[in-house]
Structure formats: structure tokens, C-alpha cells
Design an enzyme around this catalytic site. Structure first.
Site, mmCIF file in Angstrom:
data_model
loop_
_atom_site.group_PDB
_atom_site.id
_atom_site.type_symbol
_atom_site.label_atom_id
_atom_site.label_comp_id
_atom_site.label_asym_id
_atom_site.label_seq_id
_atom_site.Cartn_x
_atom_site.Cartn_y
_atom_site.Cartn_z
ATOM 1 N N GLU A 109 0.831 -1.198 0.000
ATOM 2 C CA GLU A 109 0.000 0.000 0.000
ATOM 3 C C GLU A 109 0.873 1.259 0.000
ATOM 4 O O GLU A 109 0.640 2.202 -0.780
ATOM 5 C CB GLU A 109 -0.919 -0.006 1.222
ATOM 6 C CG GLU A 109 -1.894 1.144 1.278
ATOM 7 C CD GLU A 109 -2.814 1.071 2.488
ATOM 8 O OE1 GLU A 109 -3.441 2.101 2.795
ATOM 9 O OE2 GLU A 109 -2.898 0.007 3.128
ATOM 10 N N GLY A 110 1.890 1.262 0.852
ATOM 11 C CA GLY A 110 2.787 2.405 0.906
ATOM 12 C C GLY A 110 3.584 2.574 -0.378
ATOM 13 O O GLY A 110 3.750 3.691 -0.876
#
Length: 442
Positions: free
Chosen positions: A183-184
Site C-alpha cells: 500500500e505504501g
């Protein structure tokens, strides 16, 4: 004994027939097993608005649904594709609905309605002739990561049922729970793609901070060998995009998103309702405040603590105790530009630090001073703001300092860059489209 010549001919012909039959069957089976591939792109022709000349443009669509902890959002991307060049984002259609997918954990069948609503937006956006070649994907984040495994699986299976009937390009693995680090990294790709730092130019990359409801992420390009050597192995990742290799520091802190952190500071435990009429009493709330707050389908009764010490100092100690040793400092963050998203943005809007539509720039000290001002205002009997604003701002200011951002560090806040949403969805869509093209899977 000599073998009759005629018998030999019959045996040879028979073997040849068997062989050719096998080859044909094997060839037919292999054709069936080839994964469905994306076309390179669709060519659209149009007249240039000024010259009147007919020009051709090559487009590829991709649909990414972000199943977050507080809402579900669809991103419909239209990419302009040119040979030997990085794709360009020609247009994005965005729509969001509430609540998040995880809110249907005990009634999974009801989750279909919202997904169908979002797919109707996609069908209105993507030309029908392109539906079968447009990848359809869903990635769930912290909301589903925090659910018991069986409940999360059932919800994802309901999404797969809807997707399988959508007529878009879909594979079962196109629906999954996204790892926090991915996600990051995807958000980092998005922001750096939008500012032009991934197109082989001299534009330096920027770091990314995201504060969701259930988790928070930090991602930046590694520049110091010492950081690589001293960081945990799962904090360092690398990948290649547009023929350039990138080494990243990326970590997701599950349970330190704003809503989960708020619950922890108040004294609750994730996913566990209070027994009987018990209340959560906190010094981070106004002394005369009493109300209810719902988080992850659990309804809590919350109250302010009786007047005593100043609210800010009392709340600060609570927050520092909750976050103690849960966050790793990253020395490099002091020396590079960072963009911050989600609740970093929302709370800056609440403070009046940035325009809600256009965003802006804030310092870490703005959150610190904002927390003091809001908390002191509650001490004086003013509770015009949200009852949780004192707590939220105190938490954000402590979190940033724990990550090693000094008070004078500037952060850029943006919901959109060049009319595109600054979420992880764009970066994740890039990955899936490339994977579809190369392997037939996402």
C-alpha cells in the site's frame, strides 16, 4: 522371419496418425491454457482542435476499487500509451461510497449493493467495446486486515461473485487484501508518477506519508547506505518501473491509523465491545462531554475526565504512552520533501491551515500548536470543534515526531495533482495492468 512389407506400411501409417492426433490435441489444449492477454492498447482517431488534422491516440483503461476501513472508492484510469514511453494519465473518474466493506462483516450479502453501484459508474465511463479488455481490480486495506480471517474471506468472495458477472477483464486474484507495505509503495509510485519523477527526468523523488483509519504508512527512496544497513529487512524493498530501479524504505504500522489510535488512546481494545454499561473516560475529551462513538461496528460510550490538569498536557501523556516504542525513527526524512495524505489532510482542513479543495503546505509545528489551541479551548468550555479534534491533533503531532520529523519540517498536502487522486490506487493499477499484460494475472 521377414516382416511383410504391407504390414510394415500399415504400422507406419497407424503410428503417424496417432502422433498427429496427439500433437493436434496438445496444441488445442495449449491454446486453451494461454492466459487472456490485454491488447497493447486501443487506437482512437480524432481531429486536432486547432489544426484540424486527424491524429491517433492509444488508450488503455484500468479500474481499481479501494476497499478502505471507512469507505469504498472506485478509480477509473484512462492511460495514454505510446511505444517506448512511460504511460500518461489522460483522465481519472473517481467515486466514493460509505461505509467501508468491513462494515458488512456480519452481513456479507449486503456488501454487493455498493460494489454494483460503483461498477455502474465504471460502465458509464469505459466504452462498452473495451469492457472485456479493461482490468477490474479490488484491493482491501486495514479495515479487512483487522477482521478475523474467515469474515474477510467471505466478503472478498462476495466481491468476486459480482466481478465475475461484470463483463470486465477479471481474474480471482484481482480481488485481495493488500499488504501494508505494498500500500505504501503503491502510494509512493502514484505521487512520484504524478509529479513526473518516474519518467527518467531529473525531477527528484519525494517521500510519502499516509494516515488511514486503521493503519499508517511511510515510504521514501533510500539514499543513505547506513539506513539500508540499520533498517529491518522487511522495511527495505526494491522494484523496477519504466526501466529504472528504485530502492525504497517502506513500512505500514497496522493499528496506528487515526481511528485505531483514537480507540487505543481512549482505552478501548480493537474489535472488543465494552461489557455492560461501561464507559471510556479520557482526558483528551472536554470535561463535560459525554457521547457515543462507533468504530469497526462497535458502539462506544465516551466521556471527558473531570477537570484537573490542563487537557493538552494530560492528553499528550496518554498519546505518548500509547505510541511508545511502536514507531521507528527514520533519519533520512529530515532531508527530503514529503507529501502527506488522508487524515493528515483532513485535520489540517479542520484547523483552517489549508484550503479543502486545493491543499497546501504545513509544518509539523502547525499540528503541535493546533493541538494546544484546540485542547485549551475545550478546557475553557469551548467545544465548537469535533469532540475528538484535540485527541486527533495531539496524536498526529506525536506520530510525526516519533517518525523523526522535526517541528520545522514542511509537508505538502494534496488530494489531487493534475486532477488525479493522490492515493495508492494509481500505483497499484500500474502494477496490475503490467502483470495482466505479461502473465495474464494480477
Amino acid at each position: 522371419m521377414r516382416f511383410p512389407k504391407l504390414a510394415f506400411i500399415f504400422m507406419f501409417v497407424g503410428c503417424l496418425v496417432v502422433y498427429l492426433t496427439y500433437v493436434k490435441r496438445h496444441y488445442d489444449d495449449s491454446k486453451l491454457s494461454v492466459p487472456e492477454q490485454l491488447p497493447q492498447y486501443r487506437t482512437d482517431t480524432r481531429k486536432h482542435p486547432t489544426s484540424g488534422q486527424v491524429v491517433s491516440e492509444n488508450f488503455q483503461y484500468g479500474i481499481m476499487i479501494d476497499a478502505g476501513s471507512t469507505g469504498t472508492r472506485i478509480h477509473i484510469f484512462k492511460f495514454q500509451m505510446e511505444p517506448n514511453e512511460a504511460p500518461k494519465l489522460a483522465h481519472e473518474t473517481f467515486r466514493a461510497i460509505k461505509p467501508g466493506l468491513s462494515a458488512y462483516a456480519d452481513e456479507p450479502e449486503k456488501s454487493k449493493e455498493g460494489i454494483l453501484e460503483l461498477l455502474n459508474v465504471a460502465k458509464d465511463t469505459v466504452p462498452e467495446v473495451l469492457w472485456s479488455s479493461t482490468p477490474l481490480m479490488l484491493r482491501a486495506t486495514a479495515g479487512l486486515r483487522l477482521l478475523p480471517g474467515e469474515k474477510a474471506t467471505i466478503l472478498l468472495d462476495k466481491v468476486r461473485e459480482v466481478f465475475s458477472e461484470s463483463l470486465f477483464l477479471y481474474k480471482p486474484d484481482s480481488v485481495s487484501i493488500m499488504d501494508g507495505t505494498d500500500e505504501g509503495m503503491s502510494a509512493w509510485i502514484t505521487i512520484n508518477f504524478l509529479i513526473g519523477a518516474l519518467h527518467g527526468t531529473e525531477t527528484p523523488t519525494v517521500g510519502m506519508l499516509d494516515l488511514g483509519g486503521g493503519s499508517t504508512q511511510i515510504t521514501f527512496a533510500l539514499q543513505d547506505e547506513i539506513t539500508i544497513q540499520t533498517s529491518p529487512i522487511d522495511y527495505v524493498t526494491s522494484f523496477q518501473m519504466f526501466n529504472i530501479s528504485h530502492a525504497l524504505y517502506s513500512h505500514s504500522y497496522l493499528g496506528l491509523g487515526l481511528m485505531s489510535a483514537r480507540l487505543a488512546v481512549l482505552g478501548g481494545i480493537e474489535g472488543q465491545p465494552l461489557a455492560g454499561p461501561q464507559e471510556l473516560v479520557s482526558p483528551c475529551l472536554a470535561p463535560d462531554y459525554s457521547g457515543q462513538w462507533e468504530h469497526a461496528e462497535v458502539l462506544y460510550t465516551v466521556k471527558g475526565q473531570k477537570p484537573g490538569e490542563p487537557i493538552y498536557e494530560s492528553c499528550l501523556r496518554k498519546v505518548e504512552k500509547m505510541i511508545y516504542k511502536q514507531v521507528r525513527k527514520a533519519e533520512e526524512v529530515k532531508n527530503m520533501d514529503f507529501y502527506a495524505f488522508s487524515y493528515y489532510y483532513d485535520r489540517a482542513v479542520d484547523l483552517g491551515l489549508i484550503d479543502e479543495r486545493t491543499g497546501g503546505t504545513v509544518r509539523v509545528s502547525d499540528y503541535i500548536e493546533g493541538a494546544k489551541k484546540v485542547c485549551n479551548n475545550m478546557s475553557a468550555g469551548g467545544i465548537k470543534e469535533s469532540p475528538f479534534l484535540c485527541l486527533d491533533l495531539t496524536y498526529i503531532s506525536v506520530l510525526l515526531q516519533e517518525l523523526d520529523f522535526p517541528p520545522d519540517k514542511e509537508l505538502k498536502l494534496a488530494r489531487q495533482i493534475n486532477n488525479a487522486e493522490t492515493s495508492w490506487a494509481l500505483g497499484a493499477a500500474f502494477h496490475c495492468i503490467e502483470s495482466f499484460r505479461k502473465h495474464g494475472t494480477c
